[in-house]
Motif scaffolding. Structure first.
Motif, short mmCIF file in Angstrom:
data_model
loop_
_atom_site.label_atom_id
_atom_site.label_comp_id
_atom_site.label_asym_id
_atom_site.label_seq_id
_atom_site.Cartn_x
_atom_site.Cartn_y
_atom_site.Cartn_z
N SER A 77 26.74 3.57 18.80
CA SER A 77 26.44 2.15 18.56
C SER A 77 27.55 1.48 17.76
O SER A 77 27.60 0.24 17.69
N VAL A 78 28.47 2.27 17.18
CA VAL A 78 29.59 1.67 16.44
C VAL A 78 30.52 0.87 17.37
O VAL A 78 31.27 0.02 16.92
N VAL A 117 35.67 1.63 28.85
CA VAL A 117 35.62 3.02 28.38
C VAL A 117 35.84 3.05 26.88
O VAL A 117 36.81 2.48 26.37
N MET A 118 34.92 3.71 26.17
CA MET A 118 35.00 3.80 24.72
C MET A 118 35.48 5.18 24.30
O MET A 118 34.76 6.17 24.43
N LYS A 119 36.73 5.23 23.85
CA LYS A 119 37.28 6.46 23.29
C LYS A 119 37.20 6.38 21.76
O LYS A 119 36.91 5.31 21.20
N GLU A 120 37.48 7.49 21.11
CA GLU A 120 37.40 7.51 19.65
C GLU A 120 38.35 6.51 19.00
O GLU A 120 38.11 6.04 17.88
N SER A 121 39.41 6.16 19.71
CA SER A 121 40.40 5.22 19.19
C SER A 121 40.06 3.76 19.52
O SER A 121 40.78 2.85 19.10
N SER A 122 38.98 3.53 20.26
CA SER A 122 38.62 2.17 20.65
C SER A 122 38.19 1.35 19.44
O SER A 122 37.76 1.90 18.42
N ALA A 123 38.29 0.05 19.57
CA ALA A 123 37.89 -0.85 18.48
C ALA A 123 36.40 -0.71 18.22
O ALA A 123 35.60 -0.57 19.15
N LEU A 124 36.03 -0.73 16.94
CA LEU A 124 34.63 -0.65 16.55
C LEU A 124 34.10 -2.07 16.40
O LEU A 124 34.57 -2.82 15.53
N GLN A 125 33.14 -2.43 17.24
CA GLN A 125 32.58 -3.79 17.22
C GLN A 125 31.06 -3.73 17.24
O GLN A 125 30.41 -4.17 18.18
N PRO A 126 30.48 -3.15 16.17
CA PRO A 126 29.02 -2.97 16.15
C PRO A 126 28.29 -4.30 16.11
O PRO A 126 28.77 -5.28 15.52
N GLU A 127 27.12 -4.33 16.75
CA GLU A 127 26.30 -5.53 16.76
C GLU A 127 24.96 -5.33 16.07
O GLU A 127 24.39 -6.27 15.52
N SER A 128 24.47 -4.10 16.07
CA SER A 128 23.19 -3.82 15.43
C SER A 128 23.39 -3.52 13.94
O SER A 128 24.49 -3.21 13.49
#
Length: 275
Positions: free
Chosen positions: A114-115, A122-133
């Motif tokens: 959810s982060v 595609v969400m890799k570990e290096s992807s931007a973290l854009q949490p909404e919850s």
């Protein structure tokens, strides 16, 4: 013999404790009630009562025993409410600060996919973290805080949707009608694979890593949910027809395989056990 403490002997923590015990580890853990402590002890796990309010409420000698370990695993689920999120963050920080005071050299923290928020791609570990919850935002704050800790080594596992005993997502949407985003894929991981991955991390000396845990197969929601609902003997949900199908968020859980040789036992959500 290695010693590990698990804060939160729950749906994930207890199977992890049993798996580590079977591999020769000495395991201690925490439960919030006397009955929970007794149940864990009957399973052969040394357990103590620990309540987070978010302050730590635990007998001093028992807390010292809990923290006299080679590694600490924190498996507390994040809260979905704002007040709960603040308390959760403080509770985890209190536990980790206690571990640091006892010089625990290794910490593993279970975070969530959810982060990444609900964006597409595609969400890799290096992807931007854009949490909404609320939970996702709290977990990002905690991850950042954990990465900056001195004197200990922290591994973080970001869990996709969990599947396991009494927790199959096929039940979540059964019987619902007119659902949207049928083309979006599911991101799921089986409890057994989470346990095996954490065991592998504990056996690997290097720390400071972040791994997604998610099966590599990503069936579309309008394929997956009707199929598994029928398998469970429930009424299949229906999805509205959409002219343009988008895959949505795809969590890539392959990094741990590429770096540590991990293999998922349940790599296809369509074939995960119906428990």
């Amino acid at each position: 013999m290695k010693k590990v403490a698990i804060v939160g002997l729950g749906w994930l923590g207890m199977p992890l404790a049993m798996a580590l015990t079977a591999r020769g580890w000495q395991v201690t853990g925490s439960k919030t009630s006397p009955d929970g402590v007794d149940a864990a002890r009957r399973c052969g796990i040394e357990a103590f009562q620990l309540v987070l309010t978010p302050e730590i409420e635990c007998e001093a000698d028992e807390l010292a025993t809990l923290m006299a370990v080679d590694a600490l695993v924190v498996t507390l689920p994040a809260s979905r409410t704002v007040q709960g999120g603040e308390d959760y963050m403080q509770a985890v920080q209190n536990v980790v600060d206690t571990a640091l005071a006892h010089k625990v050299p290794r910490i593993i923290f279970t975070s969530s996919s959810s982060v990444y928020g609900t964006g597409s791609g595609v969400m890799k570990e290096s992807s931007a973290l854009q949490p909404e919850s609320v939970a996702g935002k709290t977990l990002v704050e905690l991850e950042n805080w954990l990465h900056d800790l001195p004197g200990t080594s922290v591994d973080i596992v970001r869990l996709a949707g969990l599947v396991g005993p009494n927790r199959h997502p096929g039940r979540f949407l059964a019987g619902k009608v007119g659902l949207e985003n049928g083309g979006h894929v599911v991101n799921l991981v089986h409890l057994d694979d989470v346990v095996d991955a954490i065991v592998l991390l504990l056996q690997t000396p290097k720390g400071g890593r972040v791994y997604n845990l998610c099966a590599s197969k990503h069936p579309a929601r309008d394929d997956f949910y009707p199929f598994v609902s029928k398998q469970l003997g429930l009424v299949a949900p229906t999805f509205v027809a959409e002219p343009e199908r988008e895959a949505g968020k795809v969590v890539d859980g392959s990094k741990i395989c590429n770096e540590l040789g991990f293999e998922y036992s349940y790599d296809d959500p369509m074939k995960m056990p119906l428990e």
